[in-house]
Design an enzyme around this catalytic site. Structure first.
Site, PDB file in Angstrom:
ATOM      1  N   LYS A 481       0.866  -1.178   0.000  1.00  0.00           N
ATOM      2  CA  LYS A 481       0.000   0.000   0.000  1.00  0.00           C
ATOM      3  C   LYS A 481       0.900   1.225   0.000  1.00  0.00           C
ATOM      4  O   LYS A 481       2.104   1.095   0.175  1.00  0.00           O
ATOM      5  CB  LYS A 481      -0.893   0.004   1.239  1.00  0.00           C
ATOM      6  CG  LYS A 481      -0.105  -0.313   2.533  1.00  0.00           C
ATOM      7  CD  LYS A 481      -0.996  -0.428   3.765  1.00  0.00           C
ATOM      8  CE  LYS A 481      -1.791  -1.700   3.871  1.00  0.00           C
ATOM      9  NZ  LYS A 481      -3.205  -1.494   3.551  1.00  0.00           N
ATOM     10  N   ARG A 482       0.343   2.413  -0.171  1.00  0.00           N
ATOM     11  CA  ARG A 482       1.169   3.599  -0.084  1.00  0.00           C
ATOM     12  C   ARG A 482       1.876   3.644   1.272  1.00  0.00           C
ATOM     13  O   ARG A 482       1.368   3.149   2.269  1.00  0.00           O
ATOM     14  CB  ARG A 482       0.312   4.864  -0.269  1.00  0.00           C
ATOM     15  CG  ARG A 482      -0.174   5.082  -1.689  1.00  0.00           C
ATOM     16  CD  ARG A 482       0.981   5.167  -2.678  1.00  0.00           C
ATOM     17  NE  ARG A 482       1.857   6.267  -2.368  1.00  0.00           N
ATOM     18  CZ  ARG A 482       1.921   7.419  -3.035  1.00  0.00           C
ATOM     19  NH1 ARG A 482       1.160   7.609  -4.089  1.00  0.00           N
ATOM     20  NH2 ARG A 482       2.746   8.361  -2.675  1.00  0.00           N
ATOM     21  N   LYS A 487      -0.472   4.184   8.192  1.00  0.00           N
ATOM     22  CA  LYS A 487      -0.623   2.787   7.782  1.00  0.00           C
ATOM     23  C   LYS A 487       0.323   1.871   8.571  1.00  0.00           C
ATOM     24  O   LYS A 487       0.207   0.667   8.532  1.00  0.00           O
ATOM     25  CB  LYS A 487      -0.395   2.654   6.282  1.00  0.00           C
ATOM     26  CG  LYS A 487      -1.521   3.269   5.424  1.00  0.00           C
ATOM     27  CD  LYS A 487      -1.216   3.143   3.939  1.00  0.00           C
ATOM     28  CE  LYS A 487      -2.261   3.771   3.030  1.00  0.00           C
ATOM     29  NZ  LYS A 487      -3.437   2.922   2.796  1.00  0.00           N
ATOM     30  N   LYS A 593      -9.007  -7.202  -1.688  1.00  0.00           N
ATOM     31  CA  LYS A 593      -8.371  -8.019  -2.733  1.00  0.00           C
ATOM     32  C   LYS A 593      -7.781  -9.285  -2.124  1.00  0.00           C
ATOM     33  O   LYS A 593      -7.917 -10.380  -2.662  1.00  0.00           O
ATOM     34  CB  LYS A 593      -7.261  -7.229  -3.430  1.00  0.00           C
ATOM     35  CG  LYS A 593      -7.727  -5.973  -4.133  1.00  0.00           C
ATOM     36  CD  LYS A 593      -6.527  -5.075  -4.500  1.00  0.00           C
ATOM     37  CE  LYS A 593      -6.984  -3.679  -4.847  1.00  0.00           C
ATOM     38  NZ  LYS A 593      -5.868  -2.700  -4.875  1.00  0.00           N
TER      39      LYS A 593
HETATM   40  C1  LIG Z   1      -5.628  -1.619  -4.153  1.00  0.00           C
HETATM   41  C2  LIG Z   1      -4.440  -0.788  -4.360  1.00  0.00           C
HETATM   42  C3  LIG Z   1      -4.140   0.234  -3.447  1.00  0.00           C
HETATM   43  C4  LIG Z   1      -4.950   0.491  -2.200  1.00  0.00           C
HETATM   44  O1  LIG Z   1      -4.430  -0.316  -1.147  1.00  0.00           O
HETATM   45  P1  LIG Z   1      -4.811  -0.042   0.386  1.00  0.00           P
HETATM   46  O2  LIG Z   1      -4.180  -1.184   1.094  1.00  0.00           O
HETATM   47  O3  LIG Z   1      -6.295  -0.096   0.464  1.00  0.00           O
HETATM   48  O4  LIG Z   1      -4.251   1.256   0.755  1.00  0.00           O
HETATM   49  C5  LIG Z   1      -3.008   0.998  -3.664  1.00  0.00           C
HETATM   50  N1  LIG Z   1      -2.210   0.785  -4.729  1.00  0.00           N
HETATM   51  C6  LIG Z   1      -2.456  -0.202  -5.623  1.00  0.00           C
HETATM   52  C7  LIG Z   1      -1.535  -0.387  -6.770  1.00  0.00           C
HETATM   53  C8  LIG Z   1      -3.587  -1.008  -5.475  1.00  0.00           C
HETATM   54  O5  LIG Z   1      -3.842  -1.965  -6.373  1.00  0.00           O
END
Ligand SMILES: *Cc1c(COP(=O)(O)O)cnc(C)c1O
Length: 745
Positions: A481-482, A487, A593
């Site tokens: 994630k970012r 986070k 996901k």
């Molecule tokens: C789904 C996705 C995110 C979001 O991820 P989080 O864990 O919900 O912050 C960020 N970047 C990419 C490339 C993603 O596919």
């Protein structure tokens, strides 16, 4: 072109061409085939205005949506071409993270369901930077995605328009990307043209805005795509229905994805009043019936404010209108009997600033959060006053992800296992995935095989990309994630160090061999996030080269995390790490996901984790850490991380930042991180994300998972229960809710 013509043409392609040429040629064929299914426009349409659309790779997904992916694979194989060669075509990364990916999932779901939802955004020349890692530090490289060609969009010279600023007029040229599904919808991305200054507007995604020049550019970007989109909608309305603007909201619903497109509200009122002589009150009323607003975060970026002087300089008419809208809003609030404090809290115009969130709250027909907890936080704290006076506007729409990209495309093996158990109906009607709940025991063995296969593919990919070997049997924990302090990747880093130290001194026993996979980009100006990347890379270097433990524990930071990498990671992971400070992750979609691909969640009671656990069962997930209420209490009563540092295990992990264990290349960035946890900084108290408060329970949860994993079958069953209850987290469900309750399409 129909399907058999597509197949015929594909068979005749010269397979000896370079990959990029083949890519462009096959994509162009698929485009003509796909567009031949276009229907005539719907009467009433919804439009999704978003600064970001994080689409990822279109090639495989579009061929799948068109129902020709498998045939294409076979035909190419017949020519000696592995379809995976097109993975060298890089993703179009016209977004940052979750918010942009959500926009892409929404378009996919709407097309899949046959609902007329179209996207409007910006065609950036350079998307989110490409990440390299040098000596453990993030390096940003330009993402020149167009160098591979852009076969999935079509320039529409005939529909270009002008966007007027005080100091220049810019041409907005549309590029249309079809979104294939039961309907073919359109994502229209505007490119700015007309000279060097004009071009800058669509050059970069989120250019730095720490200078006045940067702020002006950001304002131009936001107004540019909002105005081009609204201008077009009004013009099309006039063509079809004449100047009867009372009908405008009957045919158009506009969703504002966060505050970036909120200026569209003022622009609609401007166009109606200035160009069509509609009265202000009537124009405002039309806007009130047209727009809806989605909030994505409770962090300060949720409250985008524009300096009035800048707006006046660049957009004088908008400036005047914003003041007028602000006055109407103030009058309405006074009539409702608001106190001065309440009026100030909801003001569109404060004298110096315009608040985009308050404008959206005032004019928006609805305001939604993106998970149940998040919407409650909006009602009870961030937008408390607005909620008090306009409770009927507030609604929740828990985010979702498209099962087409995030299960069918990225995990064909698991999809087939599901087909075998419950039939293929779930592919069309995702609610049928619920049937899986009745037969998880029956397919546990099959699932174990699928997971092993996906893990093997992931490890091979990681080996190729990062050069790190991971043995086949390893348990996979992933945090991708970012990079952001809230986070709490730093908390995972400390937890790994504690496990590592425990393996070395013998206090952690019977540990199932495991790998921690990180993937994250940091904003280029965000020093601490960059320091955390460096820290993780230093930890990885140390642990991976320790021959005493590296048969048991590995750490890998994957470079340039993006949608395509995510597709591989979510399928091959066992444990999804979702460990934000409670109250700060609005929803999360990464968590969904992973769940859909059969991972357990190790997480805090935050965002959509709460609903994941509610659906899939707390017994099938690993929840730890402070709740929102506890965090609030800690903030009220005072929190002193020193208390937790008294524990030698925690102290050892945290002190490793400054005791010489790790080297930050002489930058001092590790000391700065250390101080953020131990003493704080001028703008925040020590450990303001409560890393040390949750650390022990996090380590415990990670070790509990590790112990449970030894019973392979019981653990796989937990993973399967998560997948079996993931239908709710399909963006098909989310989009149906928006369509029925907000857009009425
Ligand atoms: C789904 C996705 C995110 C979001 O991820 P989080 O864990 O919900 O912050 C960020 N970047 C990419 C490339 C993603 O596919």
């Amino acid at each position: 072109m129909n399907e058999s013509q597509f197949i015929e043409k594909l068979k005749n392609i010269d397979g000896n061409k370079p990959v990029t040429e083949l890519y462009n040629e096959i994509s162009a064929l698929a485009m003509s085939f796909g567009k031949s299914n276009s229907q005539k426009p719907a009467e009433r349409n919804a439009y999704y205005l978003s600064m970001e659309f994080l689409i990822g790779r279109s090639f495989y997904n579009n061929l799948m949506e068109l129902g020709v992916l498998e045939q294409t694979r076979e035909i190419l194989a017949g020519k000696g071409i592995d379809i995976n060669v097109f993975e060298e075509i890089e993703d179009a990364a016209l977004g940052n993270g979750g918010l942009g990916r959500l926009a892409a999932c929404f378009l996919d779901s709407a097309a899949g369901l046959g609902l007329p939802l179209h996207g409007y955004g910006i065609r950036y020349k350079y998307g989110l930077f490409k990440q390299a890692v040098k000596n453990g530090f993030q390096v940003e490289l330009p993402d020149d995605w167009q160098r591979f060609g852009d076969p999935w969009s079509e320039r529409r010279e005939d529909e270009k328009r002008s966007v007027v600023f005080a100091d220049m007029t810019v041409t907005a040229v549309p590029y249309d990307m079809p979104v294939f599904g039961k309907r073919v919808n359109v994502l229209r991305l505007w490119q700015a043209e007309g000279g060097e200054e004009a071009q800058k507007i669509s050059e970069y995604l989120y250019p730095a805005d720490d200078t006045e020049e940067g702020k002006i550019l950001r304002l131009r970007q936001e107004y540019f795509f909002s105005a081009a989109s609204v201008g077009e909608l009004v013009e099309k309305h006039v063509e079809k229905h004449g100047e009867n603007f009372a009908l405008f909201p009957k045919y158009n619903a506009v969703q504002l994805n966060d505050t970036h497109p909120v200026l569209a509200i003022a622009e609609l009122i401007r166009v109606l009043t200035a160009e069509y002589k509609v009265g202000f009150a009537e124009a405002l009323e039309i806007a009130k019936q047209t727009f809806s607003y989605t909030n994505h975060t409770v962090l300060p970026e949720a409250l985008e404010c524009w300096n009035a002087a800048i707006v006046e300089k660049i957009l004088p008419e908008i400036h005047a209108l914003l003041i007028r809208i602000g006055e109407s809003q103030k009058e309405e609030m006074q009539e409702l009997g608001c106190s001065d404090g309440e009026i100030a809290a909801t003001a569109v115009y404060s004298g110096d600033y315009f608040s985009m969130a308050n404008l959206a709250l005032y004019v928006g027909k609805t305001v939604n959060g993106v998970a149940r907890l998040h919407t409650e936080i909006l009602k009870n704290s961030l937008f408390k006053t607005a909620y008090k006076y306009f409770p009927q506007k507030f609604t929740n729409k828990t985010n979702g992800i498209t099962q087409r990209r995030w299960l069918m495309l990225c995990n064909g093996e698991f999809s087939e296992l599901i087909d075998g158990a419950i039939g293929k109906g779930w592919r069309e009607n995702v609610a049928e995935l619920d049937k899986l709940a009745g037969c998880t025991r029956k397919i546990t063995e099959g699932f174990i095989k699928v997971k092993a296969q996906k893990k093997k593919q992931l490890f091979e990919y990681i080996k190729r990309r990062e050069g790190v070997d991971i043995p086949e049997n390893f348990l996979v924990y992933a945090q991708v994630k970012r990079l952001h302090e809230y986070k709490r990747q730093l908390m995972t880093a400390f937890a790994i160090l504690e496990i590592y130290n425990g393996l070395k001194d013998g206090t952690v026993k019977d540990f199932a061999p495991s790998v921690f996979v990180f993937g994250a980009k940091s904003a280029s100006g965000y020093k601490r996030a960059k320091a955390i990347i460096k820290f993780i890379n230093e930890i990885a270097r140390k642990i991976n080269s320790d021959t005493q433990t590296n048969g048991l524990l590995k750490v890998v930071f994957v470079c340039n995390y993006n949608v395509s990498y995510a597709e591989k990671i979510v399928a091959g992971t066992d444990v999804s790490l979702q460990v934000s400070t409670a109250g700060l992750e609005a929803s999360g979609t990464g968590n969904m996901k992973f769940m859909m691909n059969g991972s357990v969640t190790c997480g805090t009671m935050d965002g959509a984790n709460i609903e994941i656990v509610e659906n899939a069962g707390e017994e099938n997930n690993y929840i730890f850490g402070a709740t929102v209420e506890e965090i609030e209490k800690l903030k009220r009563d005072g929190y002193d991380p020193a208390e937790y540092l008294a524990d030698p295990k925690h102290a050892k992990a945290v002190n490793s930042l400054v005791d010489g264990t790790f080297d930050d290349g002489g930058t001092g960035c590790f000391r700065e991180l250390y101080e953020s946890i131990t003493v704080g900084a001028s703008w925040h108290p020590a450990d303001n994300y409560f890393v040390l408060y949750d650390l022990q329970s996090y380590v415990n949860a990670l070790l509990k998972i590790n112990a449970d994993y030894k019973d392979k079958k019981a653990f796989a069953l937990k993973q399967l229960e998560n997948a079996a209850h993931s239908a709710y987290f399909s963006s098909d469900r989310t989009i149906k809710e928006y369509a029925e309750e907000i857009w009425k399409i």
